[in-house]
Write a protein that holds these residues in place. Structure first.
Motif, PDB file in Angstrom:
ATOM      1  N   ARG A  24     -50.606 -32.992   5.635  1.00  0.00           N
ATOM      2  CA  ARG A  24     -49.215 -33.189   6.122  1.00  0.00           C
ATOM      3  C   ARG A  24     -48.228 -32.827   4.895  1.00  0.00           C
ATOM      4  O   ARG A  24     -47.949 -33.178   3.365  1.00  0.00           O
ATOM      5  CB  ARG A  24     -48.633 -34.812   6.868  1.00  0.00           C
ATOM      6  CG  ARG A  24     -47.485 -34.433   7.032  1.00  0.00           C
ATOM      7  CD  ARG A  24     -47.172 -35.943   7.807  1.00  0.00           C
ATOM      8  NE  ARG A  24     -45.836 -36.254   8.501  1.00  0.00           N
ATOM      9  CZ  ARG A  24     -45.363 -36.919   9.248  1.00  0.00           C
ATOM     10  NH1 ARG A  24     -46.366 -37.902   9.677  1.00  0.00           N
ATOM     11  NH2 ARG A  24     -43.668 -37.498   9.989  1.00  0.00           N
ATOM     12  N   ASN A  26     -44.897 -33.191   3.383  1.00  0.00           N
ATOM     13  CA  ASN A  26     -43.570 -33.796   3.106  1.00  0.00           C
ATOM     14  C   ASN A  26     -42.521 -33.448   3.007  1.00  0.00           C
ATOM     15  O   ASN A  26     -41.116 -32.497   1.906  1.00  0.00           O
ATOM     16  CB  ASN A  26     -43.871 -34.743   2.179  1.00  0.00           C
ATOM     17  CG  ASN A  26     -44.960 -35.682   2.310  1.00  0.00           C
ATOM     18  OD1 ASN A  26     -45.200 -36.427   3.825  1.00  0.00           O
ATOM     19  ND2 ASN A  26     -45.220 -36.239   1.533  1.00  0.00           N
ATOM     20  N   HIS A  54     -43.455 -31.720  15.837  1.00  0.00           N
ATOM     21  CA  HIS A  54     -44.585 -32.972  16.349  1.00  0.00           C
ATOM     22  C   HIS A  54     -43.531 -34.226  15.768  1.00  0.00           C
ATOM     23  O   HIS A  54     -44.093 -35.388  16.517  1.00  0.00           O
ATOM     24  CB  HIS A  54     -45.730 -32.180  15.205  1.00  0.00           C
ATOM     25  CG  HIS A  54     -46.262 -33.975  14.732  1.00  0.00           C
ATOM     26  ND1 HIS A  54     -47.659 -33.671  15.551  1.00  0.00           N
ATOM     27  CD2 HIS A  54     -46.752 -34.887  13.967  1.00  0.00           C
ATOM     28  CE1 HIS A  54     -48.494 -35.209  15.272  1.00  0.00           C
ATOM     29  NE2 HIS A  54     -48.213 -35.434  14.322  1.00  0.00           N
ATOM     30  N   ARG A  55     -43.328 -34.242  14.378  1.00  0.00           N
ATOM     31  CA  ARG A  55     -42.275 -35.654  14.440  1.00  0.00           C
ATOM     32  C   ARG A  55     -41.505 -35.765  15.746  1.00  0.00           C
ATOM     33  O   ARG A  55     -41.119 -37.582  15.651  1.00  0.00           O
ATOM     34  CB  ARG A  55     -41.463 -35.017  12.847  1.00  0.00           C
ATOM     35  CG  ARG A  55     -42.818 -35.077  12.305  1.00  0.00           C
ATOM     36  CD  ARG A  55     -41.824 -35.021  10.707  1.00  0.00           C
ATOM     37  NE  ARG A  55     -42.868 -35.285   9.387  1.00  0.00           N
ATOM     38  CZ  ARG A  55     -43.318 -34.465   8.534  1.00  0.00           C
ATOM     39  NH1 ARG A  55     -43.113 -33.413   9.550  1.00  0.00           N
ATOM     40  NH2 ARG A  55     -44.404 -34.474   7.968  1.00  0.00           N
ATOM     41  N   ARG A  56     -40.588 -34.634  16.562  1.00  0.00           N
ATOM     42  CA  ARG A  56     -39.778 -35.333  17.472  1.00  0.00           C
ATOM     43  C   ARG A  56     -40.809 -36.062  18.652  1.00  0.00           C
ATOM     44  O   ARG A  56     -40.643 -36.758  18.837  1.00  0.00           O
ATOM     45  CB  ARG A  56     -39.156 -34.094  17.723  1.00  0.00           C
ATOM     46  CG  ARG A  56     -38.265 -34.394  18.957  1.00  0.00           C
ATOM     47  CD  ARG A  56     -37.269 -33.204  19.522  1.00  0.00           C
ATOM     48  NE  ARG A  56     -36.450 -32.651  18.465  1.00  0.00           N
ATOM     49  CZ  ARG A  56     -36.351 -31.025  18.337  1.00  0.00           C
ATOM     50  NH1 ARG A  56     -37.240 -30.206  18.817  1.00  0.00           N
ATOM     51  NH2 ARG A  56     -35.818 -31.065  17.057  1.00  0.00           N
ATOM     52  N   THR A  59     -44.817 -38.550  16.996  1.00  0.00           N
ATOM     53  CA  THR A  59     -44.464 -39.829  16.321  1.00  0.00           C
ATOM     54  C   THR A  59     -43.366 -40.320  16.655  1.00  0.00           C
ATOM     55  O   THR A  59     -42.692 -41.673  15.931  1.00  0.00           O
ATOM     56  CB  THR A  59     -44.634 -39.043  14.547  1.00  0.00           C
ATOM     57  OG1 THR A  59     -43.699 -38.399  14.112  1.00  0.00           O
ATOM     58  CG2 THR A  59     -45.930 -38.525  14.331  1.00  0.00           C
ATOM     59  N   GLU A  61     -40.404 -39.732  15.229  1.00  0.00           N
ATOM     60  CA  GLU A  61     -39.815 -40.254  13.753  1.00  0.00           C
ATOM     61  C   GLU A  61     -38.011 -39.394  13.954  1.00  0.00           C
ATOM     62  O   GLU A  61     -37.592 -40.586  13.096  1.00  0.00           O
ATOM     63  CB  GLU A  61     -40.520 -39.942  12.446  1.00  0.00           C
ATOM     64  CG  GLU A  61     -41.733 -40.217  11.941  1.00  0.00           C
ATOM     65  CD  GLU A  61     -42.538 -39.428  10.666  1.00  0.00           C
ATOM     66  OE1 GLU A  61     -43.032 -40.486  10.382  1.00  0.00           O
ATOM     67  OE2 GLU A  61     -42.207 -38.783  11.211  1.00  0.00           O
TER      68      GLU A  61
END
Length: 83
Positions: A24, A26, A54-56, A59, A61
């Motif tokens: 991943r 950063n 992916h983060r939306r 996860t 986040e």
């Protein structure tokens, strides 16, 4: 006919560097405020898009945050947080 499988513990050599989390990148999404941006190489565009997705979606986040990716030159893109 029933097959019998035996579950075993994976060794650290088997796991190695194949874990997804270790790859991943950063990107500074969590540090960004509305109206801020960061620059990246154009070849990273799809990686950034997938990281946002992916983060939306998975996860959660940055759920509800809105980003746009714009080309500013042949070699660079900017990622702008809109919401």
């Amino acid at each position: 006919m029933a097959l019998n499988y035996k579950v075993k513990k994976a060794t650290s050599e088997m796991l190695g560097d194949f874990a997804r989390g270790r790859k991943r990148i950063n990107y500074p999404f969590l540090k960004m405020k509305v109206g801020e941006y960061f620059e990246a190489a154009k070849k990273e565009r799809m990686s950034i898009y997938n990281a946002i997705k992916h983060r939306r979606n998975y996860t959660k986040e940055i759920e509800g945050w809105v980003f746009t990716i714009k080309c500013i030159s042949k070699e660079k893109v900017v990622v702008i947080r809109l919401k």
